[in-house]
Scaffold this active site. Structure first.
Site, PDB file in Angstrom:
ATOM      1  CE  LYS A 122      83.684  16.689   5.777  1.00 30.07           C
ATOM      2  NZ  LYS A 122      82.890  16.515   5.870  1.00 30.07           N
TER       3      LYS A 122
ATOM      4  CG  HIS B 291      83.354   8.667   9.075  1.00 31.87           C
ATOM      5  ND1 HIS B 291      84.778   9.722   9.606  1.00 31.87           N
ATOM      6  CD2 HIS B 291      83.911   7.416   9.517  1.00 31.87           C
ATOM      7  CE1 HIS B 291      85.300   8.619  10.493  1.00 31.87           C
ATOM      8  NE2 HIS B 291      84.990   7.457   9.541  1.00 31.87           N
TER       9      HIS B 291
ATOM     10  CG  ASP C   9      98.048   8.989   9.057  1.00 24.93           C
ATOM     11  OD1 ASP C   9      98.227   8.503   8.111  1.00 24.93           O
ATOM     12  OD2 ASP C   9      98.086   7.861  10.201  1.00 24.93           O
ATOM     13  CG  MET C  10      98.910  16.520   6.346  1.00 28.48           C
ATOM     14  SD  MET C  10     100.894  16.651   5.480  1.00 28.48           S
ATOM     15  CE  MET C  10     100.778  15.915   4.063  1.00 28.48           C
TER      16      MET C  10
ATOM     17  NE  ARG D 145      93.774   7.869   4.336  1.00 30.78           N
ATOM     18  CZ  ARG D 145      94.877   7.575   5.790  1.00 30.78           C
ATOM     19  NH1 ARG D 145      96.136   8.828   6.014  1.00 30.78           N
ATOM     20  NH2 ARG D 145      95.538   6.389   5.335  1.00 30.78           N
TER      21      ARG D 145
ATOM     22  CD  GLU E 237      86.987  12.667  15.544  1.00 34.63           C
ATOM     23  OE1 GLU E 237      88.082  13.268  15.500  1.00 34.63           O
ATOM     24  OE2 GLU E 237      86.716  12.151  15.090  1.00 34.63           O
TER      25      GLU E 237
ATOM     26  NE  ARG F 163      95.069  12.748  18.666  1.00 34.99           N
ATOM     27  CZ  ARG F 163      95.383  11.980  17.441  1.00 34.99           C
ATOM     28  NH1 ARG F 163      95.087  11.792  16.712  1.00 34.99           N
ATOM     29  NH2 ARG F 163      96.968  11.117  18.438  1.00 34.99           N
ATOM     30  NE  ARG F 164      88.668   9.322  16.524  1.00 36.39           N
ATOM     31  CZ  ARG F 164      89.409   9.846  15.987  1.00 36.39           C
ATOM     32  NH1 ARG F 164      90.755   9.320  15.677  1.00 36.39           N
ATOM     33  NH2 ARG F 164      89.940  11.300  15.518  1.00 36.39           N
TER      34      ARG F 164
HETATM   35  P1  FAD Z   1      82.874  14.857  10.015  1.00 39.12           P
HETATM   36  O1  FAD Z   1      82.957  16.332   9.125  1.00 39.12           O
HETATM   37  O2  FAD Z   1      83.247  15.084  11.138  1.00 39.12           O
HETATM   38  O3  FAD Z   1      81.011  13.991  10.414  1.00 39.12           O
HETATM   39  C1  FAD Z   1      79.973  14.381   9.354  1.00 39.12           C
HETATM   40  C2  FAD Z   1      78.618  13.801   8.740  1.00 39.12           C
HETATM   41  O4  FAD Z   1      79.908  12.692   9.137  1.00 39.12           O
HETATM   42  C3  FAD Z   1      78.279  13.892  10.314  1.00 39.12           C
HETATM   43  O5  FAD Z   1      77.381  14.730  10.132  1.00 39.12           O
HETATM   44  C4  FAD Z   1      77.598  12.313  10.466  1.00 39.12           C
HETATM   45  O6  FAD Z   1      77.274  11.928   9.656  1.00 39.12           O
HETATM   46  C5  FAD Z   1      78.938  11.430   9.956  1.00 39.12           C
HETATM   47  N1  FAD Z   1      79.782  11.107  10.964  1.00 39.12           N
HETATM   48  C6  FAD Z   1      81.326  11.486  11.174  1.00 39.12           C
HETATM   49  N2  FAD Z   1      81.764  11.081  12.614  1.00 39.12           N
HETATM   50  C7  FAD Z   1      80.649   9.559  13.327  1.00 39.12           C
HETATM   51  C8  FAD Z   1      80.608   9.000  13.736  1.00 39.12           C
HETATM   52  N3  FAD Z   1      81.619   8.802  14.596  1.00 39.12           N
HETATM   53  N4  FAD Z   1      79.043   8.680  13.941  1.00 39.12           N
HETATM   54  C9  FAD Z   1      78.317   8.292  13.025  1.00 39.12           C
HETATM   55  N5  FAD Z   1      78.261   9.118  12.024  1.00 39.12           N
HETATM   56  C10 FAD Z   1      79.261  10.455  12.066  1.00 39.12           C
HETATM   57  N6  FAD Z   1      93.405  13.903   9.411  1.00 39.12           N
HETATM   58  C11 FAD Z   1      94.135  13.919   9.566  1.00 39.12           C
HETATM   59  O7  FAD Z   1      94.946  15.604  10.206  1.00 39.12           O
HETATM   60  N7  FAD Z   1      95.167  13.692   8.393  1.00 39.12           N
HETATM   61  C12 FAD Z   1      94.792  12.133   8.419  1.00 39.12           C
HETATM   62  O8  FAD Z   1      96.469  11.377   8.140  1.00 39.12           O
HETATM   63  C13 FAD Z   1      93.961  11.609   8.853  1.00 39.12           C
HETATM   64  N8  FAD Z   1      93.214   9.801   8.110  1.00 39.12           N
HETATM   65  C14 FAD Z   1      92.246   9.589   8.453  1.00 39.12           C
HETATM   66  C15 FAD Z   1      92.352   8.431   7.541  1.00 39.12           C
HETATM   67  C16 FAD Z   1      91.149   7.939   7.759  1.00 39.12           C
HETATM   68  C17 FAD Z   1      90.991   6.932   7.301  1.00 39.12           C
HETATM   69  C18 FAD Z   1      89.973   9.099   8.337  1.00 39.12           C
HETATM   70  C19 FAD Z   1      87.896   8.304   8.079  1.00 39.12           C
HETATM   71  C20 FAD Z   1      90.211   9.970   8.498  1.00 39.12           C
HETATM   72  C21 FAD Z   1      91.392  10.559   8.541  1.00 39.12           C
HETATM   73  N9  FAD Z   1      91.514  12.150   9.204  1.00 39.12           N
HETATM   74  C22 FAD Z   1      92.662  12.349   9.200  1.00 39.12           C
HETATM   75  C23 FAD Z   1      90.302  12.474  10.323  1.00 39.12           C
HETATM   76  C24 FAD Z   1      89.378  13.926   8.958  1.00 39.12           C
HETATM   77  O9  FAD Z   1      90.465  14.767   8.574  1.00 39.12           O
HETATM   78  C25 FAD Z   1      88.285  14.058  10.079  1.00 39.12           C
HETATM   79  O10 FAD Z   1      89.130  14.536  11.293  1.00 39.12           O
HETATM   80  C26 FAD Z   1      87.210  12.663  10.369  1.00 39.12           C
HETATM   81  O11 FAD Z   1      87.458  12.059   9.657  1.00 39.12           O
HETATM   82  C27 FAD Z   1      85.521  13.686  10.331  1.00 39.12           C
HETATM   83  O12 FAD Z   1      85.639  14.182   8.826  1.00 39.12           O
HETATM   84  P2  FAD Z   1      84.745  13.158   8.522  1.00 39.12           P
HETATM   85  O13 FAD Z   1      84.549  14.307   7.116  1.00 39.12           O
HETATM   86  O14 FAD Z   1      84.322  11.085   8.938  1.00 39.12           O
HETATM   87  O15 FAD Z   1      83.483  13.950   8.889  1.00 39.12           O
END
Ligand code: FAD
Length: 289
Positions: A172, A213, A118-119, A169, A274, A270-271
């Site tokens: 954002k 997502h 992870d980062m 990976r 956010e 945290r979940r």
């Molecule tokens: P967002 O930009 O938050 O949302 C965009 C769209 O996605 C929303 O408009 C909606 O349509 C959909 N969406 C998002 N969340 C939801 C929800 N809860 N329910 C329904 N729809 C939703 N971050 C790090 O800094 N370091 C890491 O090592 C790291 N590892 C990760 C590993 C995985 C497998 C994943 C999935 C995420 C990880 N992250 C990590 C977190 C990442 O940086 C984002 O903060 C997080 O994924 C939210 O961004 P997003 O692109 O999913 O969507």
């Protein structure tokens, strides 16, 4: 016991519970990325303890029917050792991190269990990428690392990583970072994510993981795959858009990130912080609606 409201996002308190979830996900065509919850240890002992737990987890995964890999946080296995005394990471922290990561990667290699790193926040980026480079080169691409689209440096980092074996990976970015280090505007982060994803599909031979997502990024990844033919996978969190995960798994490789362990409360918090809707989803799951 984890209360039902949190169990939407956390795979259990123990490894057997999390592996059991992995087995159930495998039945639905989804792989599992197991993460033992824990981070920011300033002392060596808890970092070594979590590294030991990962070694046991790798053996347990290898002996199970789950299709699972693991993902570790650098500050969980030593990078923050000594950090309470000033700047982080310290030389000592880097040493302990690489020592523990080396043991984990070696065990992963022996048991055919892939290891992701992870980062975390920006002071750790260099140490994390250096360790990734060392071990993914030494283990013929058996390691993956996460990079964050919000960091201004990431385009350059991807250029460096493109020449290495191992998977990357793209996410954002989950950490609040200062403006000179990271883009602050969400729309701009989204745009940067699109550009970096295209760069990765164009230049990475050993595989891209789309850690998002966001339906827009998911569609873009499908288009880029059609254009460049690059191997890729979707990665999403447990409890987030699971219907989409199972749908995508009919056609694409999908992995679900499943955190587990006793330290579930701060992860659940945290979940919810956010995205407040997460609390509503969790409540609905309990109420069965
Ligand atoms: P967002 O930009 O938050 O949302 C965009 C769209 O996605 C929303 O408009 C909606 O349509 C959909 N969406 C998002 N969340 C939801 C929800 N809860 N329910 C329904 N729809 C939703 N971050 C790090 O800094 N370091 C890491 O090592 C790291 N590892 C990760 C590993 C995985 C497998 C994943 C999935 C995420 C990880 N992250 C990590 C977190 C990442 O940086 C984002 O903060 C997080 O994924 C939210 O961004 P997003 O692109 O999913 O969507």
């Amino acid at each position: 016991m984890i209360p039902p409201i949190a169990s939407r996002f956390v795979g259990g308190e123990s490894a057997p519970e999390a592996i059991e979830r992995g087995r159930a996900l495998a039945d639905r065509g989804v792989g599992t990325i197991l993460n033992l919850l824990g981070e920011h240890y300033n002392e060596r002992a808890p970092a070594d303890e979590d590294a030991e737990t990962y070694l046991e987890l790798i053996e347990d995964v290898a002996a199970s029917d789950a299709r699972a890999c693991i993902s570790v946080k650098p500050s969980q296995i030593g990078l923050d050792v000594g950090a309470d005394e000033g700047e982080r990471p310290t030389e000592r922290g880097r040493e302990v991190f690489e020592e523990n990561l080396g043991r984990i990667v070696e065990a992963g290699d022996n048991h055919d269990v892939f290891v992701w790193i992870d980062m975390e926040d920006h002071p750790t980026t260099d140490a994390t990428l250096d360790a990734f480079e060392r071990f993914t080169t030494g283990y013929d691409g058996g390691v993956g690392v996460c990079v964050q689209a919000n960091l201004r440096r990431t385009r350059e980092d991807l250029e460096r990583l493109a020449d290495l074996p191992g998977k990357v990976r793209l996410v954002k970015g989950a950490y609040d970072e200062p403006a000179d280090i990271a883009i602050q505007e969400k729309a701009e982060v989204d745009q940067r994510y699109r550009e970096l994803l295209e760069y990765a599909f164009e230049h990475f031979e050993s595989g891209v993981a789309v850690g998002s997502h966001d339906p827009e990024m998911i569609d873009l990844a499908k288009d880029l795959h059609a254009e460049y033919g690059t191997d890729f996978e979707f990665q999403m969190l447990m409890g987030v858009r699971e219907d989409a995960q199972f749908d995508l798994a009919g056609e694409y490789e999908v992995w679900q990130y499943v955190p587990y362990g006793g330290k579930w409360l701060s992860y659940f918090y945290r979940r919810v912080m956010e995205r407040k809707e997460n609390l509503v989803f969790a409540l609905r799951a309990i109420l069965g609606r």
